[in-house]
Design a protein around this motif. Structure first.
Motif, PDB file in Angstrom:
ATOM      1  N   ALA A 196       0.835  -1.211   0.000  1.00  0.00           N
ATOM      2  CA  ALA A 196       0.000   0.000   0.000  1.00  0.00           C
ATOM      3  C   ALA A 196       0.864   1.253   0.000  1.00  0.00           C
ATOM      4  CB  ALA A 196      -0.936  -0.011   1.207  1.00  0.00           C
ATOM      5  N   CYS A 197       1.907   1.277   0.814  1.00  0.00           N
ATOM      6  CA  CYS A 197       2.782   2.447   0.857  1.00  0.00           C
ATOM      7  C   CYS A 197       3.647   2.525  -0.399  1.00  0.00           C
ATOM      8  CB  CYS A 197       3.661   2.402   2.094  1.00  0.00           C
ATOM      9  SG  CYS A 197       2.752   2.591   3.654  1.00  0.00           S
ATOM     10  N   ALA A 198       4.074   1.369  -0.923  1.00  0.00           N
ATOM     11  CA  ALA A 198       4.863   1.369  -2.152  1.00  0.00           C
ATOM     12  C   ALA A 198       4.063   1.939  -3.321  1.00  0.00           C
ATOM     13  CB  ALA A 198       5.338  -0.047  -2.465  1.00  0.00           C
ATOM     14  N   TYR A 199       2.780   1.617  -3.359  1.00  0.00           N
ATOM     15  CA  TYR A 199       1.907   2.148  -4.403  1.00  0.00           C
ATOM     16  C   TYR A 199       1.857   3.677  -4.320  1.00  0.00           C
ATOM     17  CZ  TYR A 199      -2.311   2.317  -7.398  1.00  0.00           C
ATOM     18  OH  TYR A 199      -3.213   2.560  -8.406  1.00  0.00           O
ATOM     19  N   LEU A 200       1.722   4.204  -3.107  1.00  0.00           N
ATOM     20  CA  LEU A 200       1.711   5.659  -2.923  1.00  0.00           C
ATOM     21  C   LEU A 200       3.054   6.269  -3.311  1.00  0.00           C
ATOM     22  CD1 LEU A 200      -0.192   6.315   0.434  1.00  0.00           C
ATOM     23  CD2 LEU A 200      -1.068   6.426  -1.901  1.00  0.00           C
ATOM     24  N   TYR A 201       4.126   5.593  -2.942  1.00  0.00           N
ATOM     25  CA  TYR A 201       5.460   6.089  -3.288  1.00  0.00           C
ATOM     26  C   TYR A 201       5.603   6.205  -4.808  1.00  0.00           C
ATOM     27  CZ  TYR A 201      10.533   6.186  -3.916  1.00  0.00           C
ATOM     28  OH  TYR A 201      11.807   6.518  -4.305  1.00  0.00           O
ATOM     29  N   GLY A 202       5.240   5.156  -5.536  1.00  0.00           N
ATOM     30  CA  GLY A 202       5.337   5.203  -6.988  1.00  0.00           C
ATOM     31  C   GLY A 202       4.477   6.302  -7.592  1.00  0.00           C
ATOM     32  N   TYR A 203       3.275   6.458  -7.065  1.00  0.00           N
ATOM     33  CA  TYR A 203       2.362   7.496  -7.539  1.00  0.00           C
ATOM     34  C   TYR A 203       2.999   8.874  -7.352  1.00  0.00           C
ATOM     35  CZ  TYR A 203      -2.209   9.859  -8.114  1.00  0.00           C
ATOM     36  OH  TYR A 203      -3.248  10.649  -8.539  1.00  0.00           O
ATOM     37  N   ALA A 204       3.587   9.102  -6.180  1.00  0.00           N
ATOM     38  CA  ALA A 204       4.195  10.401  -5.882  1.00  0.00           C
ATOM     39  C   ALA A 204       5.437  10.655  -6.727  1.00  0.00           C
ATOM     40  CB  ALA A 204       4.540  10.480  -4.397  1.00  0.00           C
ATOM     41  N   ALA A 216       3.616  -3.105  -6.840  1.00  0.00           N
ATOM     42  CA  ALA A 216       2.714  -2.019  -6.443  1.00  0.00           C
ATOM     43  C   ALA A 216       3.343  -0.659  -6.710  1.00  0.00           C
ATOM     44  CB  ALA A 216       2.362  -2.165  -4.959  1.00  0.00           C
ATOM     45  N   ASP A 217       4.614  -0.535  -6.444  1.00  0.00           N
ATOM     46  CA  ASP A 217       5.336   0.711  -6.701  1.00  0.00           C
ATOM     47  C   ASP A 217       5.278   1.077  -8.185  1.00  0.00           C
ATOM     48  OD1 ASP A 217       7.385   2.764  -6.670  1.00  0.00           O
ATOM     49  OD2 ASP A 217       8.820   1.221  -7.232  1.00  0.00           O
ATOM     50  N   ILE A 218       5.579   0.105  -9.057  1.00  0.00           N
ATOM     51  CA  ILE A 218       5.552   0.356 -10.504  1.00  0.00           C
ATOM     52  C   ILE A 218       4.122   0.649 -10.960  1.00  0.00           C
ATOM     53  CG2 ILE A 218       6.170  -0.582 -12.764  1.00  0.00           C
ATOM     54  CD1 ILE A 218       8.090  -2.499 -11.228  1.00  0.00           C
ATOM     55  N   GLU A 219       3.150  -0.057 -10.385  1.00  0.00           N
ATOM     56  CA  GLU A 219       1.745   0.206 -10.720  1.00  0.00           C
ATOM     57  C   GLU A 219       1.342   1.615 -10.330  1.00  0.00           C
ATOM     58  OE1 GLU A 219       0.145  -4.404 -10.143  1.00  0.00           O
ATOM     59  OE2 GLU A 219      -0.065  -2.938  -8.523  1.00  0.00           O
ATOM     60  N   TYR A 248      -0.510   6.949 -12.154  1.00  0.00           N
ATOM     61  CA  TYR A 248      -0.499   8.413 -12.212  1.00  0.00           C
ATOM     62  C   TYR A 248      -0.310   8.879 -13.651  1.00  0.00           C
ATOM     63  CZ  TYR A 248       0.389  13.279 -11.875  1.00  0.00           C
ATOM     64  OH  TYR A 248       0.285  14.633 -12.078  1.00  0.00           O
ATOM     65  N   LEU A 249       0.621   8.287 -14.368  1.00  0.00           N
ATOM     66  CA  LEU A 249       0.844   8.688 -15.754  1.00  0.00           C
ATOM     67  C   LEU A 249      -0.391   8.434 -16.607  1.00  0.00           C
ATOM     68  CD1 LEU A 249       4.464   7.287 -16.081  1.00  0.00           C
ATOM     69  CD2 LEU A 249       3.819   9.705 -16.079  1.00  0.00           C
ATOM     70  N   GLN A 250      -1.056   7.319 -16.379  1.00  0.00           N
ATOM     71  CA  GLN A 250      -2.288   7.037 -17.115  1.00  0.00           C
ATOM     72  C   GLN A 250      -3.391   8.027 -16.752  1.00  0.00           C
ATOM     73  OE1 GLN A 250      -2.517   2.974 -15.783  1.00  0.00           O
ATOM     74  NE2 GLN A 250      -1.731   2.139 -17.701  1.00  0.00           N
ATOM     75  N   SER A 251      -3.374   8.520 -15.512  1.00  0.00           N
ATOM     76  CA  SER A 251      -4.430   9.445 -15.082  1.00  0.00           C
ATOM     77  C   SER A 251      -4.348  10.790 -15.790  1.00  0.00           C
ATOM     78  CB  SER A 251      -4.367   9.658 -13.565  1.00  0.00           C
ATOM     79  OG  SER A 251      -3.274  10.511 -13.199  1.00  0.00           O
ATOM     80  N   ILE A 252      -3.168  11.149 -16.313  1.00  0.00           N
ATOM     81  CA  ILE A 252      -3.054  12.418 -17.045  1.00  0.00           C
ATOM     82  C   ILE A 252      -3.285  12.212 -18.537  1.00  0.00           C
ATOM     83  CG2 ILE A 252      -1.458  13.334 -15.306  1.00  0.00           C
ATOM     84  CD1 ILE A 252       0.768  13.026 -17.492  1.00  0.00           C
ATOM     85  N   GLY A 253      -3.537  10.959 -18.942  1.00  0.00           N
ATOM     86  CA  GLY A 253      -3.803  10.673 -20.347  1.00  0.00           C
ATOM     87  C   GLY A 253      -2.587  10.261 -21.147  1.00  0.00           C
ATOM     88  N   ALA A 254      -1.450   9.991 -20.469  1.00  0.00           N
ATOM     89  CA  ALA A 254      -0.237   9.601 -21.175  1.00  0.00           C
ATOM     90  C   ALA A 254      -0.223   8.102 -21.447  1.00  0.00           C
ATOM     91  CB  ALA A 254       0.997   9.984 -20.364  1.00  0.00           C
ATOM     92  N   GLU A 255       0.456   7.696 -22.516  1.00  0.00           N
ATOM     93  CA  GLU A 255       0.684   6.283 -22.781  1.00  0.00           C
ATOM     94  C   GLU A 255       1.909   5.826 -22.010  1.00  0.00           C
ATOM     95  OE1 GLU A 255       1.131   3.075 -26.476  1.00  0.00           O
ATOM     96  OE2 GLU A 255       1.189   5.240 -26.880  1.00  0.00           O
ATOM     97  N   LEU A 304      -0.391  -2.968 -15.124  1.00  0.00           N
ATOM     98  CA  LEU A 304       0.804  -3.150 -15.953  1.00  0.00           C
ATOM     99  C   LEU A 304       0.560  -4.153 -17.075  1.00  0.00           C
ATOM    100  CD1 LEU A 304       3.553  -3.291 -13.168  1.00  0.00           C
ATOM    101  CD2 LEU A 304       2.652  -1.292 -14.384  1.00  0.00           C
ATOM    102  N   ASN A 305      -0.415  -5.010 -16.896  1.00  0.00           N
ATOM    103  CA  ASN A 305      -0.760  -5.951 -17.958  1.00  0.00           C
ATOM    104  C   ASN A 305      -1.277  -5.197 -19.177  1.00  0.00           C
ATOM    105  OD1 ASN A 305      -0.096  -8.364 -16.595  1.00  0.00           O
ATOM    106  ND2 ASN A 305      -2.056  -8.315 -15.494  1.00  0.00           N
ATOM    107  N   GLY A 306      -0.824  -5.609 -20.322  1.00  0.00           N
ATOM    108  CA  GLY A 306      -1.263  -4.964 -21.557  1.00  0.00           C
ATOM    109  C   GLY A 306      -0.401  -3.811 -22.008  1.00  0.00           C
ATOM    110  N   LEU A 307       0.589  -3.401 -21.187  1.00  0.00           N
ATOM    111  CA  LEU A 307       1.449  -2.291 -21.595  1.00  0.00           C
ATOM    112  C   LEU A 307       2.473  -2.760 -22.632  1.00  0.00           C
ATOM    113  CD1 LEU A 307       2.216  -0.438 -18.228  1.00  0.00           C
ATOM    114  CD2 LEU A 307       0.313  -0.097 -19.829  1.00  0.00           C
TER     115      LEU A 307
END
Length: 276
Positions: A104-112, A150-153, A158-165, A188-191
């Motif tokens: 959970a914290c790793a996910y937040l870290y990656g997002y930030a 989770a970190d990579i996700e 976040y990048l997907q949330s701004i509309g980036a590929e 990450l699946n499908g990237l």
């Protein structure tokens, strides 16, 4: 394009600051960071200009970006202590962050970290760029592959949330060691995959047939290194659009008959063929 006539792109970053850059590339990929997450490439603006001048002609954008990834847990500087440390507007699929090295914290870290990449390092029009996540064992990672995933996700979401590929750069070995077996619902699946490990233009082309890094993905790029990093586009360019259909020409209207008046005063057409 190399001597064999194979069209190649190149990727550069902070190691090329102050030195020569590749020439004749058909596309360019530029590192945003200075080798680690949370840092800035001091030559980014100049190098992005170099990439923007790429020749094109492949399915790849003229200029794309890559960012470093890592999961240092509590031992790598800043680490979220709670959900309140990261203003994330979406639910965390791993639950609440308690400040530990949890997924959970790793996910937040990656997002930030991705937020900083987009907003703090001088990237113009970030949503218009392709972003590659550079996943290599040379950076700090946890023993917990779920937390690493989770970190990579978190970065990807976040990048997907701004509309980036978003795509992933790695080798199958490194990605497996770091992220393990992804959950079927992982974003990450499908990237797209960018695979390292080739040794020549020819072996780069052969590497296109390797499996992608994640389920449902496709190998879009492969890389080999000589004096610079060179990249081969595995996806053929889209065919040109078909020419527009020829305009429909309506047949000419028959000419209006010429009328005359007979002896009784009736109007009738003038016959073009003499009657006996």
């Amino acid at each position: 394009m190399d001597a064999s006539g194979i069209a190649l792109g190149s990727d550069i970053s902070w190691p090329q600051c102050g030195g020569g850059l590749p020439v004749g590339q058909v596309f360019g990929i530029v590192g945003v960071n200075d080798g680690r997450p949370g840092t800035a490439n001091p030559c980014f603006a100049e190098q992005l200009g170099w990439a923007s001048g790429s020749a094109g002609g492949t399915s790849q954008p003229a200029a794309a970006l890559y960012v470093n990834t890592a999961n240092p847990a509590e031992y790598g500087g800043w680490w979220p202590a709670s959900d309140a440390d990261v203003g994330m507007s979406r639910p965390n699929p791993y639950g609440s962050c308690d400040g530990t090295a949890s997924p959970a914290c790793a996910y937040l870290y990656g997002y930030a970290i991705a937020f900083d990449d987009v907003n703090n390092y001088g990237v113009p029009d970030p949503a218009k760029h392709m972003w590659w996540l550079d996943v290599e064992i040379g950076n700090a990672w946890s023993w917990d592959t779920m937390a690493n995933a989770a970190d990579i996700e978190g970065m990807a979401i976040y990048l997907q949330s701004i509309g980036a590929e978003v795509g992933i750069y790695s080798t199958s070995y490194q990605f497996g060691v770091i992220a393990g077996q992804l959950h079927p619902d992982s974003n990450l699946n499908g990237l797209k995959s960018w695979l390292a490990g080739a040794t020549s233009p020819e072996s780069a082309a052969e590497l296109c047939s390797a499996p992608p890094l994640t389920a449902g993905g496709v190998v879009a790029l492969t890389q080999f290194t000589t004096d610079f990093d060179y990249n081969y586009s595995c996806i053929p360019p889209a065919p040109p659009p078909p020419p527009p259909p020829a305009p429909v020409v309506a047949p000419p209207k028959p000419p209006a008959p010429t009328l005359t008046t007979d002896a009784s005063g009736k109007r009738k057409p003038v016959l073009s063929i003499a009657q006996n």
